[in-house]
Design a protein around this motif. Structure first.
Motif, PDB file in Angstrom:
ATOM      1  N   LYS A 126       5.401  -5.114   4.607  1.00  0.00           N
ATOM      2  CA  LYS A 126       4.824  -6.071   3.667  1.00  0.00           C
ATOM      3  C   LYS A 126       3.625  -5.470   2.930  1.00  0.00           C
ATOM      4  CE  LYS A 126       7.481  -9.484   5.209  1.00  0.00           C
ATOM      5  NZ  LYS A 126       8.391  -8.687   6.061  1.00  0.00           N
ATOM      6  N   THR A 127       3.518  -5.831   1.651  1.00  0.00           N
ATOM      7  CA  THR A 127       2.297  -5.553   0.903  1.00  0.00           C
ATOM      8  C   THR A 127       1.764  -6.882   0.402  1.00  0.00           C
ATOM      9  OG1 THR A 127       3.471  -5.256  -1.203  1.00  0.00           O
ATOM     10  CG2 THR A 127       3.111  -3.281   0.158  1.00  0.00           C
ATOM     11  N   ARG A 128       0.462  -7.042   0.368  1.00  0.00           N
ATOM     12  CA  ARG A 128      -0.145  -8.300  -0.037  1.00  0.00           C
ATOM     13  C   ARG A 128      -0.581  -8.262  -1.506  1.00  0.00           C
ATOM     14  NH1 ARG A 128       1.121  -7.211   4.774  1.00  0.00           N
ATOM     15  NH2 ARG A 128      -0.834  -6.189   5.261  1.00  0.00           N
ATOM     16  N   ARG A 129      -1.065  -9.410  -1.963  1.00  0.00           N
ATOM     17  CA  ARG A 129      -1.566  -9.584  -3.336  1.00  0.00           C
ATOM     18  C   ARG A 129      -0.481  -9.270  -4.366  1.00  0.00           C
ATOM     19  NH1 ARG A 129      -5.569  -6.945  -0.466  1.00  0.00           N
ATOM     20  NH2 ARG A 129      -7.410  -8.219  -0.025  1.00  0.00           N
ATOM     21  N   ARG A 130       0.758  -9.587  -4.013  1.00  0.00           N
ATOM     22  CA  ARG A 130       1.919  -9.443  -4.897  1.00  0.00           C
ATOM     23  C   ARG A 130       2.153  -8.015  -5.368  1.00  0.00           C
ATOM     24  NH1 ARG A 130       4.517 -13.795  -6.016  1.00  0.00           N
ATOM     25  NH2 ARG A 130       5.553 -12.877  -7.833  1.00  0.00           N
ATOM     26  N   VAL A 131       1.667  -7.045  -4.619  1.00  0.00           N
ATOM     27  CA  VAL A 131       2.019  -5.649  -4.909  1.00  0.00           C
ATOM     28  C   VAL A 131       3.520  -5.498  -4.663  1.00  0.00           C
ATOM     29  CG1 VAL A 131       1.695  -3.251  -4.224  1.00  0.00           C
ATOM     30  CG2 VAL A 131      -0.261  -4.822  -4.264  1.00  0.00           C
ATOM     31  N   PRO A 132       4.283  -4.951  -5.620  1.00  0.00           N
ATOM     32  CA  PRO A 132       5.740  -4.880  -5.464  1.00  0.00           C
ATOM     33  C   PRO A 132       6.155  -4.148  -4.188  1.00  0.00           C
ATOM     34  CG  PRO A 132       5.119  -4.387  -7.727  1.00  0.00           C
ATOM     35  CD  PRO A 132       3.845  -4.450  -6.936  1.00  0.00           C
ATOM     36  N   ILE A 133       7.114  -4.733  -3.500  1.00  0.00           N
ATOM     37  CA  ILE A 133       7.693  -4.136  -2.291  1.00  0.00           C
ATOM     38  C   ILE A 133       9.031  -3.542  -2.681  1.00  0.00           C
ATOM     39  CG2 ILE A 133       8.553  -4.594   0.036  1.00  0.00           C
ATOM     40  CD1 ILE A 133       6.623  -7.035   0.080  1.00  0.00           C
ATOM     41  N   THR A 134       9.198  -2.258  -2.448  1.00  0.00           N
ATOM     42  CA  THR A 134      10.436  -1.575  -2.809  1.00  0.00           C
ATOM     43  C   THR A 134      11.098  -1.001  -1.560  1.00  0.00           C
ATOM     44  OG1 THR A 134       9.557   0.679  -3.088  1.00  0.00           O
ATOM     45  CG2 THR A 134       9.260  -0.871  -4.930  1.00  0.00           C
ATOM     46  N   GLU A 135      12.256  -0.391  -1.767  1.00  0.00           N
ATOM     47  CA  GLU A 135      12.970   0.256  -0.668  1.00  0.00           C
ATOM     48  C   GLU A 135      12.169   1.410  -0.076  1.00  0.00           C
ATOM     49  OE1 GLU A 135      15.981  -1.660  -3.373  1.00  0.00           O
ATOM     50  OE2 GLU A 135      14.152  -0.469  -3.629  1.00  0.00           O
ATOM     51  N   GLU A 136      11.204   1.918  -0.843  1.00  0.00           N
ATOM     52  CA  GLU A 136      10.418   3.071  -0.403  1.00  0.00           C
ATOM     53  C   GLU A 136       9.054   2.680   0.165  1.00  0.00           C
ATOM     54  OE1 GLU A 136      11.995   5.881  -0.373  1.00  0.00           O
ATOM     55  OE2 GLU A 136      13.689   4.885  -1.348  1.00  0.00           O
ATOM     56  N   GLY A 205       4.727 -17.340  -1.082  1.00  0.00           N
ATOM     57  CA  GLY A 205       5.959 -17.159  -1.819  1.00  0.00           C
ATOM     58  C   GLY A 205       6.690 -15.917  -1.354  1.00  0.00           C
ATOM     59  N   THR A 206       7.980 -15.808  -1.708  1.00  0.00           N
ATOM     60  CA  THR A 206       8.783 -14.670  -1.296  1.00  0.00           C
ATOM     61  C   THR A 206      10.029 -14.598  -2.180  1.00  0.00           C
ATOM     62  OG1 THR A 206       9.781 -13.573   0.634  1.00  0.00           O
ATOM     63  CG2 THR A 206      10.104 -15.954   0.447  1.00  0.00           C
ATOM     64  N   GLY A 207      10.981 -13.743  -1.797  1.00  0.00           N
ATOM     65  CA  GLY A 207      12.191 -13.572  -2.581  1.00  0.00           C
ATOM     66  C   GLY A 207      13.315 -14.478  -2.111  1.00  0.00           C
ATOM     67  N   ASP A 296       1.890 -14.153  -0.403  1.00  0.00           N
ATOM     68  CA  ASP A 296       2.819 -13.941  -1.511  1.00  0.00           C
ATOM     69  C   ASP A 296       3.409 -12.540  -1.390  1.00  0.00           C
ATOM     70  OD1 ASP A 296       2.936 -16.246  -3.242  1.00  0.00           O
ATOM     71  OD2 ASP A 296       0.811 -15.888  -3.670  1.00  0.00           O
ATOM     72  N   PHE A 297       4.718 -12.470  -1.215  1.00  0.00           N
ATOM     73  CA  PHE A 297       5.403 -11.190  -1.129  1.00  0.00           C
ATOM     74  C   PHE A 297       6.328 -11.040  -2.337  1.00  0.00           C
ATOM     75  CE2 PHE A 297       4.719 -12.259   3.471  1.00  0.00           C
ATOM     76  CZ  PHE A 297       3.727 -11.307   3.695  1.00  0.00           C
ATOM     77  N   ASN A 298       6.228  -9.892  -2.981  1.00  0.00           N
ATOM     78  CA  ASN A 298       6.932  -9.654  -4.241  1.00  0.00           C
ATOM     79  C   ASN A 298       7.945  -8.521  -4.056  1.00  0.00           C
ATOM     80  OD1 ASN A 298       7.708  -9.338  -6.890  1.00  0.00           O
ATOM     81  ND2 ASN A 298       5.708  -8.634  -7.625  1.00  0.00           N
ATOM     82  N   TYR A 299       9.230  -8.869  -3.943  1.00  0.00           N
ATOM     83  CA  TYR A 299      10.274  -7.883  -3.676  1.00  0.00           C
ATOM     84  C   TYR A 299      10.909  -7.397  -4.976  1.00  0.00           C
ATOM     85  CZ  TYR A 299       9.674  -9.166   1.161  1.00  0.00           C
ATOM     86  OH  TYR A 299       9.128  -9.388   2.403  1.00  0.00           O
ATOM     87  N   ASP A 300      10.897  -6.089  -5.163  1.00  0.00           N
ATOM     88  CA  ASP A 300      11.400  -5.460  -6.382  1.00  0.00           C
ATOM     89  C   ASP A 300      12.914  -5.265  -6.272  1.00  0.00           C
ATOM     90  OD1 ASP A 300      12.148  -3.312  -8.244  1.00  0.00           O
ATOM     91  OD2 ASP A 300      10.001  -3.129  -8.599  1.00  0.00           O
ATOM     92  N   ASN A 301      13.665  -5.738  -7.293  1.00  0.00           N
ATOM     93  CA  ASN A 301      15.127  -5.613  -7.259  1.00  0.00           C
ATOM     94  C   ASN A 301      15.663  -4.604  -8.270  1.00  0.00           C
ATOM     95  OD1 ASN A 301      14.850  -6.904  -9.708  1.00  0.00           O
ATOM     96  ND2 ASN A 301      15.913  -8.781  -9.102  1.00  0.00           N
TER      97      ASN A 301
END
Length: 350
Positions: A126-136, A205-207, A296-301
Motif C-alpha cells: 500500500k501507498t498512502r495519500r493516493r500515490v498510484p499503486i502499480t504492479e511494481e 477509498g479503493t479500487g 485512500d488507495f489508488n490502484y493504477d490500471n
C-alpha cells in the motif's frame, strides 16, 4: 490452444469462479473441468453445471491435486479463502499458500503449459495519500497489510518460484470485485448491508471492478502471449461514500450519510466479533478491514489497459446488481449471476 483441450478451474463454485466457468462455456471451450469440495454450494453454477466435468478434491491433498491437474492445457487457480478474521489465520495461510504451492508443484510435475493465478490487490503493498499503486510497487509488510494480504502475497511467491523453475504463469490482481452472487458471501454482503440500512460510511477509498470483466480477462489470458507477469485488474478508484450511496440509490433506501469516526468502527468490530461467535459465522467487519477503509488507495490500471482491455463502468455494475438483489429479496435471497454482456475486452490483445 485448441478449445477441446482440457481446462482445469479451481474454486469454480465460488463468486468469481462461477463467472469464469460461464465465460469458458460462452467462448466455446468444450473440455472444462472444475474442482469442488464435498460441501460446495452449487447454486451459482446450477444453470450450466452439466457443461462442466466436476471433481471432488482438496487443495491441501497433494495426491488429489496432482491427479486433477494431469492432462490440462491450462489451469486457472481461482480457489482461495477470503477472510480478515484473526481466528481464520491458520486456515487462510493453509489454503492460500499451501494450496497454491500444491497447484504450482503439480503444474511443474505435469509440465502444464500455463497457470493463471487469481490473486488480489491485497497482495500488493500500500501507498498512502493516493500515490498510484502499480504492479511494481515495492512490497512493504506494514500494519496496512492484512493477514489475508500476506497469505496472497506468499501464495504469489509460490507462483514466482514455479516461474523460476520453468512454469509459464500469469498473476492477476483484481481490486474489490462487485457483482451479483451469493448475497451472504464475498462483496455481495456490501449490497445486503446497504439494503438492510446503514447510517455510516468509511472515509477512505479503493479500487473496484465488475466480476464479469475479471472473468473475461482471466479467460483471455489463456491465449495471450504476455506471460510471467502480474496485472492489476481495476476499473477505477472510488470513495466508499460514493459506492455506498450509489448502491443505496438503486436499492431505494436512505444512503449512509455519516462519516464513521474510528470509535464507531471499533464498536462495530467488537459487535461483529460477538455476533460471529454466537452465529458461528465469519465477521463481516474486522480490525484489518476497518484499518484500510480509513485510507485512500489508488490502484493504477494502465498496464492491463495497454493490452487493449476496457472495463464496464462500475455504475452499471452496481445498478444491475441492485436490480437482482431486489428481485432476490422476494425469493429468500436466491443467488444470482449478472447477465452476460457484450465483451468489453478488445479483440486486439493476441
Amino acid at each position: 490452444m485448441n478449445k477441446k483441450d482440457k481446462v482445469l478451474v479451481t474454486g469454480g463454485t465460488g463468486f468469481l469462479g462461477a463467472y469464469i466457468l460461464r465465460e469458458l462455456i460462452n467462448q466455446g471451450f468444450q473440455n472444462i473441468h472444475a474442482i469442488r469440495r464435498k460441501t460446495s454450494d452449487m447454486r451459482l453454477v446450477n444453470s450450466f453445471k452439466h457443461s462442466i466435468q466436476w471433481h471432488t478434491a482438496d487443495l491441501l491433498d497433494v495426491d488429489d491435486i496432482y491427479h486433477q491437474v494431469q492432462g490440462a492445457s491450462r489451469v486457472i487457480h481461482a480457489a482461495g479463502l477470503v477472510s480478515f478474521a484473526p481466528e481464520d489465520k491458520e486456515k487462510v495461510y493453509d489454503i492460500n499458500i499451501q494450496g497454491t504451492e500444491n497447484i504450482v508443484n503439480a503444474c511443474l510435475h505435469h509440465k502444464i503449459p500455463r497457470l493463471i493465478h487469481l490473486s488480489s490487490i491485497a497482495a500488493i503493498a500500500k501507498t498512502r495519500r493516493r500515490v498510484p499503486i502499480t504492479e511494481e510497487t515495492k512490497w512493504v509488510d506494514d500494519h496496512y497489510i492484512s493477514q489475508y494480504g500476506r497469505s496472497k502475497q506468499l501464495g504469489e511467491m509460490e507462483v514466482w518460484r514455479g516461474v523460476a523453475e520453468g512454469l509459464d504463469a500469469v498473476i492477476l490482481n483484481p481490486s474489490i470485485i462487485l457483482g451479483a452472487g451469493d448475497w451472504n458471501a464475498s462483496s455481495c454482503r456490501l449490497f445486503m448491508q446497504i439494503h438492510k440500512g446503514l447510517k455510516y460510511y468509511p472515509p477512505g477509498g479503493t479500487g473496484f471492478v465488475d466480476v464479469r470483466d475479471v472473468a473475461k480477462i482471466t479467460v483471455s489470458f489463456m491465449t495471450l502471449h504476455h506471460v510471467n507477469q502480474r496485472y492489476i485488474i481495476n476499473q477505477d478508484n472510488y470513495s466508499f461514500k460514493y459506492i455506498f450511496q450509489l448502491m443505496a440509490r438503486h436499492l431505494d433506501v436512505d444512503p449512509p450519510s455519516i462519516s464513521a469516526p474510528k470509535w464507531v468502527a471499533s464498536s462495530i468490530v467488537f459487535l461483529e466479533k460477538v455476533k460471529s461467535k454466537l452465529t458461528q459465522s465469519r465477521p463481516v467487519i474486522t480490525r484489518d478491514s476497518v484499518r484500510n477503509a480509513y485510507q485512500d488507495f489508488n490502484y493504477d490500471n494502465q498496464k492491463i489497459k495497454l493490452l487493449g482491455f476496457t472495463f464496464t463502468p462500475i455504475e452499471q455494475t452496481i445498478e444491475e446488481t441492485c436490480h437482482l438483489l431486489l428481485k432476490a429479496y422476494d425469493q429468500d435471497y436466491m443467488p444470482y449471476l449478472l447477465s452476460a454482456q457484450k465483451d468489453p475486452v478488445s479483440k486486439n490483445t493476441a
